[in-house]
Scaffold this motif. Sequence first.
Motif, PDB file in Angstrom:
ATOM      1  N   ALA A  53       0.834  -1.208   0.000  1.00  0.00           N
ATOM      2  CA  ALA A  53       0.000   0.000   0.000  1.00  0.00           C
ATOM      3  C   ALA A  53       0.867   1.256   0.000  1.00  0.00           C
ATOM      4  N   ALA A  60      -5.900  -8.106   7.724  1.00  0.00           N
ATOM      5  CA  ALA A  60      -6.635  -7.122   6.928  1.00  0.00           C
ATOM      6  C   ALA A  60      -7.774  -6.538   7.764  1.00  0.00           C
ATOM      7  N   GLU A  61      -8.121  -5.311   7.481  1.00  0.00           N
ATOM      8  CA  GLU A  61      -9.248  -4.650   8.141  1.00  0.00           C
ATOM      9  C   GLU A  61     -10.546  -5.319   7.700  1.00  0.00           C
ATOM     10  N   GLU A 112     -11.728  -5.766   3.963  1.00  0.00           N
ATOM     11  CA  GLU A 112     -10.552  -5.739   3.103  1.00  0.00           C
ATOM     12  C   GLU A 112      -9.941  -7.130   3.061  1.00  0.00           C
ATOM     13  N   TYR A 124      -6.543  -9.589   1.288  1.00  0.00           N
ATOM     14  CA  TYR A 124      -5.343  -9.743   0.485  1.00  0.00           C
ATOM     15  C   TYR A 124      -5.705 -10.594  -0.723  1.00  0.00           C
ATOM     16  N   TYR A 125      -5.178 -10.245  -1.889  1.00  0.00           N
ATOM     17  CA  TYR A 125      -5.429 -11.033  -3.089  1.00  0.00           C
ATOM     18  C   TYR A 125      -5.126 -12.499  -2.826  1.00  0.00           C
ATOM     19  N   ASP A 162     -10.936  -3.898  -8.663  1.00  0.00           N
ATOM     20  CA  ASP A 162     -10.534  -5.297  -8.599  1.00  0.00           C
ATOM     21  C   ASP A 162     -11.548  -6.194  -9.293  1.00  0.00           C
TER      22      ASP A 162
END
Length: 183
Positions: A27, A91-92, A95, A97-98, A127
């Motif tokens: 990020a 992650a929040e 949200e 991760y890929y 995305d």
Amino acid sequence: MTRRVMLGVVIGAQGIRGEVKVKAFTAEPEAIGDYGPLQDARGERRFDLTVRRWVKGDVVTAAIAGVSDRNAAEALKGTELYVSRDALPEAEDGEFYYADLVGLTAVTPAGAVLGSVVAVHNFGAGDMLEVKPESGKSVMVPFIDDAVPEVDLAGGRLLVDPAFWLGDEGRGGGRGEDREVEE
């Protein structure tokens, strides 16, 4: 097997003292060195990276321990830099991760299996999940709340609105009469 996440790639040498230019996928590009030692794609080489400065966009210059001249830096061009998934912060809410999305099973709200997420892409407009059915071609599904209303990482699945999979036939409206458009 420990899952790994690519955080960047060496795109070239910088100067004569062994620094490299790195395209970061973090990020904040300057944070690529904050995750501890990085590894190559095979997990055979370890890279202790110290970010020197931000260049522009997602590119930084960095020093790598043991790399002290331009030739050694140039030899690293194209090297993908990975970290263990466990080294990343959680992650929040809302949200992801890929790497956490790839491998999930895409299902309809009725429970029909559409396929598996094989990749996550971003072509500039947001995305997109690439979902591969058991047979046939992959389908791109926008990773937005309307198209993917639920992600269940623990359960290994995500819900996909059939309208984004089948087009208007999935809604039963034929021409999308149930959609509202603001002018």
